[in-house]
Design a protein around this motif. Structure first.
Motif, PDB file in Angstrom:
ATOM      1  N   ASP A 227      13.366  10.289 -15.518  1.00  0.00           N
ATOM      2  CA  ASP A 227      13.181   9.208 -16.490  1.00  0.00           C
ATOM      3  C   ASP A 227      13.561   7.861 -15.891  1.00  0.00           C
ATOM      4  OD1 ASP A 227      12.088  10.698 -18.477  1.00  0.00           O
ATOM      5  OD2 ASP A 227      13.937  10.939 -19.637  1.00  0.00           O
ATOM      6  N   LEU A 228      13.045   6.816 -16.512  1.00  0.00           N
ATOM      7  CA  LEU A 228      13.249   5.449 -16.000  1.00  0.00           C
ATOM      8  C   LEU A 228      14.017   4.616 -17.010  1.00  0.00           C
ATOM      9  CD1 LEU A 228       9.656   5.656 -15.007  1.00  0.00           C
ATOM     10  CD2 LEU A 228      11.171   4.482 -13.400  1.00  0.00           C
ATOM     11  N   SER A 229      14.661   3.548 -16.506  1.00  0.00           N
ATOM     12  CA  SER A 229      15.339   2.604 -17.389  1.00  0.00           C
ATOM     13  C   SER A 229      15.199   1.217 -16.774  1.00  0.00           C
ATOM     14  CB  SER A 229      16.818   2.991 -17.513  1.00  0.00           C
ATOM     15  OG  SER A 229      17.529   1.894 -18.040  1.00  0.00           O
ATOM     16  N   PHE A 230      14.741   0.262 -17.584  1.00  0.00           N
ATOM     17  CA  PHE A 230      14.552  -1.100 -17.062  1.00  0.00           C
ATOM     18  C   PHE A 230      15.478  -2.117 -17.715  1.00  0.00           C
ATOM     19  CE2 PHE A 230      10.429   0.975 -16.299  1.00  0.00           C
ATOM     20  CZ  PHE A 230      10.357   0.798 -14.917  1.00  0.00           C
ATOM     21  N   SER A 231      16.238  -1.684 -18.734  1.00  0.00           N
ATOM     22  CA  SER A 231      16.987  -2.711 -19.459  1.00  0.00           C
ATOM     23  C   SER A 231      18.177  -3.236 -18.655  1.00  0.00           C
ATOM     24  CB  SER A 231      17.359  -2.228 -20.864  1.00  0.00           C
ATOM     25  OG  SER A 231      18.626  -1.697 -20.873  1.00  0.00           O
ATOM     26  N   GLY A 232      18.819  -2.358 -17.836  1.00  0.00           N
ATOM     27  CA  GLY A 232      19.917  -2.813 -16.977  1.00  0.00           C
ATOM     28  C   GLY A 232      19.404  -3.809 -15.940  1.00  0.00           C
ATOM     29  N   LEU A 233      18.231  -3.514 -15.385  1.00  0.00           N
ATOM     30  CA  LEU A 233      17.633  -4.414 -14.390  1.00  0.00           C
ATOM     31  C   LEU A 233      17.353  -5.778 -15.030  1.00  0.00           C
ATOM     32  CD1 LEU A 233      16.178  -5.065 -11.695  1.00  0.00           C
ATOM     33  CD2 LEU A 233      14.131  -4.000 -12.647  1.00  0.00           C
ATOM     34  N   LYS A 234      16.811  -5.728 -16.246  1.00  0.00           N
ATOM     35  CA  LYS A 234      16.478  -6.975 -16.948  1.00  0.00           C
ATOM     36  C   LYS A 234      17.743  -7.828 -17.134  1.00  0.00           C
ATOM     37  CE  LYS A 234      16.311  -6.753 -21.275  1.00  0.00           C
ATOM     38  NZ  LYS A 234      16.017  -6.038 -22.504  1.00  0.00           N
ATOM     39  N   THR A 235      18.840  -7.181 -17.575  1.00  0.00           N
ATOM     40  CA  THR A 235      20.098  -7.909 -17.783  1.00  0.00           C
ATOM     41  C   THR A 235      20.607  -8.467 -16.447  1.00  0.00           C
ATOM     42  OG1 THR A 235      20.553  -6.304 -19.499  1.00  0.00           O
ATOM     43  CG2 THR A 235      22.396  -7.694 -18.847  1.00  0.00           C
ATOM     44  N   ALA A 259      12.208  -4.259  -7.223  1.00  0.00           N
ATOM     45  CA  ALA A 259      13.056  -3.242  -7.846  1.00  0.00           C
ATOM     46  C   ALA A 259      12.234  -2.364  -8.790  1.00  0.00           C
ATOM     47  CB  ALA A 259      14.211  -3.913  -8.602  1.00  0.00           C
ATOM     48  N   VAL A 260      11.358  -2.984  -9.594  1.00  0.00           N
ATOM     49  CA  VAL A 260      10.519  -2.199 -10.525  1.00  0.00           C
ATOM     50  C   VAL A 260       9.629  -1.251  -9.734  1.00  0.00           C
ATOM     51  CG1 VAL A 260       8.662  -2.307 -12.247  1.00  0.00           C
ATOM     52  CG2 VAL A 260      10.498  -4.005 -12.314  1.00  0.00           C
ATOM     53  N   VAL A 261       8.962  -1.775  -8.711  1.00  0.00           N
ATOM     54  CA  VAL A 261       8.019  -0.947  -7.953  1.00  0.00           C
ATOM     55  C   VAL A 261       8.771   0.171  -7.214  1.00  0.00           C
ATOM     56  CG1 VAL A 261       6.332  -0.965  -6.055  1.00  0.00           C
ATOM     57  CG2 VAL A 261       6.276  -2.751  -7.821  1.00  0.00           C
TER      58      VAL A 261
END
Ligand code: KG4
Ligand code: ZN
Length: 353
Positions: A227-235, A259-261
């Motif tokens: 699974d993936l999580s992007f909210s920590g990266l966004k913060t 980082a996303v890729v």
């Protein structure tokens, strides 16, 4: 069989005419499915919503209502089915429409229009899951359908899903985001960096002039899961931008995009080793991202898989992909019901859930 397909789930009023090959009727397997786009028209509302920095649902519904008649007419004219609109309607065998997931008011415009049209022409109506549209888009306009099983990464503004497609309609969920979708992260970061709307293309462009090695943002991992999580990266990106005003938006965009890729690629690589697919498919708006496209092409080459990377214009929302789903679903499952509704959330049906 000719399908008139309508897509109004968000901010594009889109209509397409799709021809479904007869051979699929006699053997309903993916290897026989070769839908052709006779026309595909998109009326984008991006300019209307850009001044608000995002899609305004009420404004979107009204714009769909204003546009839909005209877009249907355009799609029928471009499909060249007859020398008048009435003769063209005569050549349409079914109406397919996105009934979810999406903005309810926007979906209602398309679904009401589609039902009324199907009723007045006396032909079948079918509601389509928008997500399945992105999955099946890669079957359109090809000489040979993609070989299955295929590993499919669907990355859009609302969804981030990695699945194994063993047949049309047979999807095995591998991983998904536990918080923000990839496109949502692009849009939020772009808004924070004042890069405009929609954020994905803006970050993509800014990143081309930045150094993706300058800042290393965190890549989230979830224990025992792909699974993936992007909210920590966004913060992390927003905090970094706030604390480092001297660093260019180009470098921040490049570091964020990398980082996303990287996160998406690590899941794809792990899943290839487990599921042994023949084809690697990407779809959804974020599949238009330059870095992701290059990275997916090279991973496909590394593992000798056939890469299915749609043209950028086919990654974002369109009605051709909805017509392709309507075509195989109507043959496989039969028409939908006139009592059908609209659905703001509408998960894909997985074999393993
Ligand atoms: O599939 P789509 O058109 O609509 C949904 O079903 O959500 O995807 C829209 C998303 C937006 O978040 C947009 O910012 C993102 O796709 N997007 C991109 C790029 N082009 C569109 N993200 C990254 N790079 C791009 N070039
Ligand atoms: Zn979409």
């Amino acid at each position: 069989m000719n399908i008139l397909a309508i897509e109004t789930s968000c901010d594009e009023t889109a209509v397409a005419v799709i021809k479904i090959n007869d051979s699929y009727k006699t053997d309903i397997t993916a290897k026989n499915f070769s839908p052709k786009t006779l026309s595909s028209v998109i009326s984008s509302q991006i300019d209307i919503h850009a001044k608000y920095g995002g899609v305004v649902p009420e404004v979107a519904s009204r714009a769909h209502l204003d546009n839909i008649d005209y877009v249907v007419e355009e799609a029928l004219t471009h499909a060249n089915l007859g020398d008048s609109l009435f003769k063209s309607f005569d050549q349409i065998d079914a109406i397919g429409v996105t009934h979810g997931p999406g903005l309810l008011g926007s979906l209602m415009v398309g679904v009401s229009y589609a039902k009324a049209l199907a009723f007045s022409l006396g032909i079948p109506y079918i509601g389509v899951n928008h997500l399945e549209g992105h999955l099946v888009a890669s079957f359109l306009d090809r000489e040979n359908p993609p070989e299955l099983p295929a590993l499919v990464l669907l990355v859009s503004g609302g969804h981030t899903i990695l699945l194994n497609m063993t047949e049309l309609g047979q999807y095995h969920l591998i991983a998904q985001t536990v918080d923000d979708a990839a496109g949502e992260a692009f849009d939020k970061i772009a808004r924070y960096l004042d890069l405009g709307f929609p954020g994905g293309p803006a970050i993509d462009k800014a990143a081309m002039h930045g150094d993706d090695k300058k800042i290393r943002f965190p890549r989230a991992e979830i224990k025992n899961s792909l699974d993936l999580s992007f909210s920590g990266l966004k913060t992390a990106v927003i905090r970094y931008a706030k604390d480092n005003l001297e660093v260019s938006t180009e470098d921040i965009s490049a570091g964020f995009q990398k980082a996303v890729v990287d996160m998406l690629l690590s899941r794809i690589t792990a899943a290839i080793k487990v599921y042994n697919p023949k084809t690697l498919i990407i779809g959804g708006g974020v599949a238009a991202n330059s870095l992701l496209r290059t990275a997916v092409a090279s991973v496909a080459e590394e593992f000798s898989l056939e890469p299915m990377i749609p043209m950028k214009k086919d990654c974002t929302d369109n009605a051709a992909m909805i017509g392709a789903v309507a075509g195989f679903r109507i043959i496989k499952d039969g028409p939908g019901k006139m009592t059908d509704s609209v659905y703001s959330t509408l998960p894909l049906q997985y074999v393993n859930s």
